[in-house]
Design an enzyme around this catalytic site. Sequence first.
Site, PDB file in Angstrom:
ATOM      1  N   GLY B 138      -2.903   7.287   5.368  1.00  0.00           N
ATOM      2  CA  GLY B 138      -2.890   8.571   4.686  1.00  0.00           C
ATOM      3  C   GLY B 138      -4.203   9.316   4.868  1.00  0.00           C
ATOM      4  O   GLY B 138      -4.303  10.508   4.589  1.00  0.00           O
ATOM      5  N   GLY B 139      -5.222   8.620   5.345  1.00  0.00           N
ATOM      6  CA  GLY B 139      -6.529   9.262   5.527  1.00  0.00           C
ATOM      7  C   GLY B 139      -7.252   9.525   4.209  1.00  0.00           C
ATOM      8  O   GLY B 139      -8.084  10.409   4.116  1.00  0.00           O
ATOM      9  N   ASN B 141      -9.245   7.394   2.591  1.00  0.00           N
ATOM     10  CA  ASN B 141     -10.426   6.549   2.410  1.00  0.00           C
ATOM     11  C   ASN B 141     -11.654   7.382   2.044  1.00  0.00           C
ATOM     12  O   ASN B 141     -11.894   8.424   2.631  1.00  0.00           O
ATOM     13  CB  ASN B 141     -10.670   5.767   3.713  1.00  0.00           C
ATOM     14  N   SER B 224      -6.806  -2.953  -1.326  1.00  0.00           N
ATOM     15  CA  SER B 224      -6.598  -1.984  -2.404  1.00  0.00           C
ATOM     16  C   SER B 224      -6.176  -2.644  -3.716  1.00  0.00           C
ATOM     17  O   SER B 224      -5.646  -3.755  -3.725  1.00  0.00           O
ATOM     18  CB  SER B 224      -5.516  -1.022  -1.905  1.00  0.00           C
ATOM     19  N   GLU B 273      -9.959  -3.419   7.808  1.00  0.00           N
ATOM     20  CA  GLU B 273     -10.163  -1.973   7.985  1.00  0.00           C
ATOM     21  C   GLU B 273     -10.005  -1.485   9.421  1.00  0.00           C
ATOM     22  O   GLU B 273     -10.754  -0.613   9.878  1.00  0.00           O
ATOM     23  CB  GLU B 273     -11.544  -1.562   7.424  1.00  0.00           C
ATOM     24  N   GLY B 274      -9.078  -2.091  10.140  1.00  0.00           N
ATOM     25  CA  GLY B 274      -8.801  -1.614  11.490  1.00  0.00           C
ATOM     26  C   GLY B 274      -9.773  -2.088  12.551  1.00  0.00           C
ATOM     27  O   GLY B 274      -9.612  -1.762  13.719  1.00  0.00           O
ATOM     28  N   ILE B 279      -2.341  -3.210  11.697  1.00  0.00           N
ATOM     29  CA  ILE B 279      -1.260  -3.874  10.958  1.00  0.00           C
ATOM     30  C   ILE B 279      -0.008  -3.018  11.134  1.00  0.00           C
ATOM     31  O   ILE B 279      -0.036  -1.805  10.877  1.00  0.00           O
ATOM     32  CB  ILE B 279      -1.618  -4.000   9.465  1.00  0.00           C
ATOM     33  N   TYR B 480     -15.533   1.286 -12.987  1.00  0.00           N
ATOM     34  CA  TYR B 480     -15.310   2.450 -12.127  1.00  0.00           C
ATOM     35  C   TYR B 480     -16.103   3.627 -12.695  1.00  0.00           C
ATOM     36  O   TYR B 480     -15.791   4.140 -13.768  1.00  0.00           O
ATOM     37  CB  TYR B 480     -13.812   2.766 -12.119  1.00  0.00           C
TER      38      TYR B 480
END
Lengths: 602, 602
Positions: B138-139, B141, B224, B273-274, B279, B480
Amino acid sequence: MEIHFMMKWWGWGDPQKTFPMEDKPNLWSWVCNILALQDKNKISEPVSREQVILPEANINQEFLSEITSKLEANQIYTSDDERLEHAYGKSYADLFYARKGIIKKAPDIIIYPHTHDDVEFIMKSAQAHNVCVIPFGGGTNIVGGVDPRDQTMTAKGMRCIVSLDMKQMDKVISIDTQSQTAIIQAGALGPILESQLCEKGWSLGHYPDSFEFSTLGGWLATRSAGMQSDAYGKIEDMLVSLKMVTPTGTVITRTTPASSAGPDLNRFIVGSEGILGVITEATMRIHKSPEVKDYRGFLFPSFEKGVEAIKECIDKNWIPSMIRLQDEFESQLAFNMKSPKKGFEALIQKQVKKFLLATGYQKPCIMIVGFEGDLKNTQVISQEAVKILKKHRAFSLGKSVGKTWSKDKFNIPYLRDYMMDYAVMVDVAETAAVWSKLLNVYHKTIEEMKKRFAEEDNGTGTGYIGCHISHTYHTGACLYFTYATKQNPNKEMEQYYGYKKLITDTFLKNGATLTHHHAVGYEHSPWMETEVSATGLKALKAVKDVLDPKNICNPGKVLPVEEEMRLGVFGIDAPEAVHQSKSRAKKRSGQVSRNLNENTIS
Amino acid sequence: MEIHFMMKWWGWGDPQKTFPMEDKPNLWSWVCNILALQDKNKISEPVSREQVILPEANINQEFLSEITSKLEANQIYTSDDERLEHAYGKSYADLFYARKGIIKKAPDIIIYPHTHDDVEFIMKSAQAHNVCVIPFGGGTNIVGGVDPRDQTMTAKGMRCIVSLDMKQMDKVISIDTQSQTAIIQAGALGPILESQLCEKGWSLGHYPDSFEFSTLGGWLATRSAGMQSDAYGKIEDMLVSLKMVTPTGTVITRTTPASSAGPDLNRFIVGSEGILGVITEATMRIHKSPEVKDYRGFLFPSFEKGVEAIKECIDKNWIPSMIRLQDEFESQLAFNMKSPKKGFEALIQKQVKKFLLATGYQKPCIMIVGFEGDLKNTQVISQEAVKILKKHRAFSLGKSVGKTWSKDKFNIPYLRDYMMDYAVMVDVAETAAVWSKLLNVYHKTIEEMKKRFAEEDNGTGTGYIGCHISHTYHTGACLYFTYATKQNPNKEMEQYYGYKKLITDTFLKNGATLTHHHAVGYEHSPWMETEVSATGLKALKAVKDVLDPKNICNPGKVLPVEEEMRLGVFGIDAPEAVHQSKSRAKKRSGQVSRNLNENTIS
């Protein structure tokens, strides 16, 4: 110095203890009947200690003097007794040879580190002198995890092999009561670490069958599962962080409840079986000592009904701390382990049996269910779970069955030694599968093994196989098989590896995993490529190669060894191989034998 | 062809949607007051699409024609719009540059695979032609996970960069209802995969903040965590098996509920992370769509009291599906997001407020608690959990607060765009720590950040920081943080990286982890050695080097890049660096700026 063997060098467990057959008057005749044992005398007892011949020690003197200069004298041994104690694990193959006094290969030096720094020093020295290091916890591994297997030839000959016995690193270093974690040295045996935690009101809650004789480091290195894993998880789930000493540096993972900082390094190390280095300590998730331990027995009319009941408990989220469902065959074994009732109790038992037979429990399956924890919590969960079990026709046997099981739970491995005295081959194999494949894996395994029993060359044409489910998950469960048949004289290893190949192929072919908690060692390594794919194996090997470039850490384990693959020691390239022709199978198992015999001392 | 941007190229989320400020009449004045914003006009809106200048595409023609020969035309794009959409993720730095129309580096070709085989073909071709491949879900990150960063110079110049957009691989391939697993293609966005599962009565139960715009593959690649992780686990806990295409072969892990066949390869891949490959599909643990979704709000007199309550729920094993505890500052933000009540309701509210002030709730902290699942199970758990919360002085706000939270839960990221229009720097940072360290990490972080706000060069000397706890574990929880201050004109990146360095150093120095669920990208990579130890990093790098020897897979991510380390982009070698002198800090952040500016297009 007098040596006290922690375990029998030729068998399981406490040297002073044998399987308690005296309170089980029906058991042995039942076993003899099932296995068609004609000769009911002990015909295969272990040789005496004096008859054991050890291969000559191959000491690397430079390494030994370096080690001696720093460690204390009582940390370093080269005696034959120590070498014998560390020569084998406890697989059937290990015990078969040990009982005959045949030690194919033994470690040359045994070292007992006291601290993490000791391990770093030893590893640096081993790396400098090209000495192999096999981490040794309790030595209970049954797939060849601790056996010396190195075949590397150097200019100076074969490499010296150290067995690094971790058992003196046995302290609970600290407890963080707020975070419910404890830092524990890797060499602590189950009872030793539990007693230190228990003193302060805590428990790790990890009770594998080997609990009395295995260590935290061993559990982590092999991805062990304890009896109450449904409540507390497998050992990897309990792990928060650890230290591992490798030949090229120490890995220290971070103490955090969770992270997304790259791939999880803990999981690179858990399951690495000493091939990357030595785990020296770990921060483990702990629990308050359970207020309640409530164990109960039930009977199900079939294995399938029991599985249905387990699945509904999981679906409805009322999950006991332990569920152990025995199939009809293992239930028969359990029935025959009980002392017969007398008088009124016997009458009641007879009536109950009659009732059960009349209502469809012809092949009854025992389930032991345990609830542990906080009083209120276990009350609610047990109430709801038992409702579900009864819905699926569970017949309550009450709490006494739970107690009987608990009393004998650590005794079962002693039975193997007892049977081996009578020249019986007896082994276990375990796997896990998702629910949709589980019953098929179960039935196929029973079927294939019974077929093989019928073809047996040992003169009986029969054997025993039984199974239980333990360790359940949302998506599936573990199947644990026990099997036995009379030894095939002079072909004991062909027989053993033949069964191992058959059962493992059956697992993999039907979608189950190579092993759920016994790990890989060398006995399972030929199936690793099938399990994790060729590219997956490459990734594992990459970590090994960079952390241990000289392959000094427990060589010959986990990763398939080229030569073994080429020789086809286990004859496995792909699951399809299970369907190979009988002649090919025979030829292959013949190769196994030849190859193994080459290593024996005649 | 008309391009439909799935997300704003310059900001968060749906291009048609902005933060719903209209129903929050108090919010903006509260923000302006807190941040001491003098100029209440939009002074920093994004440039128009036409003003964006993209660097010239660097196409590898051999690669392109090979790809074109096999894939369909609608799978391959080189247009500027597509390049723009894939040039950045959604970090503050990404958006800062995008809004100015500065595209430092963009992918040269965008490819949309349809099948696993497509990915294998593309990867093989990329490997042959030395083309970089960045997997793009989804971009969303926010730590620089999808930005092109390759600097490798070859004989033919810089390498061509492909953004591999996975979003057309969005199918739930099959559901195994018995095992409660589903095989899902990696490119499925949250709503797309949930709707396919929901149709059949199932749910994955993974709802990260980015849910609407992120994919299964992205979740797995970054480890995630979803809002209900307390019930369903982090994404790695839900993973059963997967396929990953690497430049040197495909890793296929086994579909099994558990295993001890060597280290767990799933965990080598989750969090990668690629950088190891792409995947393509995964078998995931799924759940029946929950019968009940019961969300409620509570007020606690302090953050500490709320933490005590959470810990007791965990200790007693009555664990809600979600617990979200907001500190006093984030609670104030939440109060200011509500529409003011009118008439009788306003009167009641006033009375309640009076009562709370009188009874010690001067700095009230909101807790949202959720219970999901089977009716009976959620009833019992909620009853017991709420008892515990009340014991720790939870004041019930009823179910409406839960609903309000649920309605706005995916809107918060839009607020950042709104604030950036007013030249506000706004960012988030998250971590996790064990319970014994958690409150110290919390207080130290608030303290350090407030100190830095006071020293701000932006003319305000102030800022906002608030925190919530989400994702709780037996041993600890996630913290967070959200923080904001006016931008420091012409020094925006020094300012941004200055805060990032300060907060990350504070986490690591106080025993927390680098990141709990935002992952590493390039923004966190300089801290990886501190997180996993030098030897640990070597193990990660070993896997990368063997699976991707040409470093074509998402180069520059996760593993620290030598040059960045040397230049001290983030100025971090060890946690102690946080105590460096102010002048040294200034010098270092100056270097950041220079280095980044070198890459900009003037």
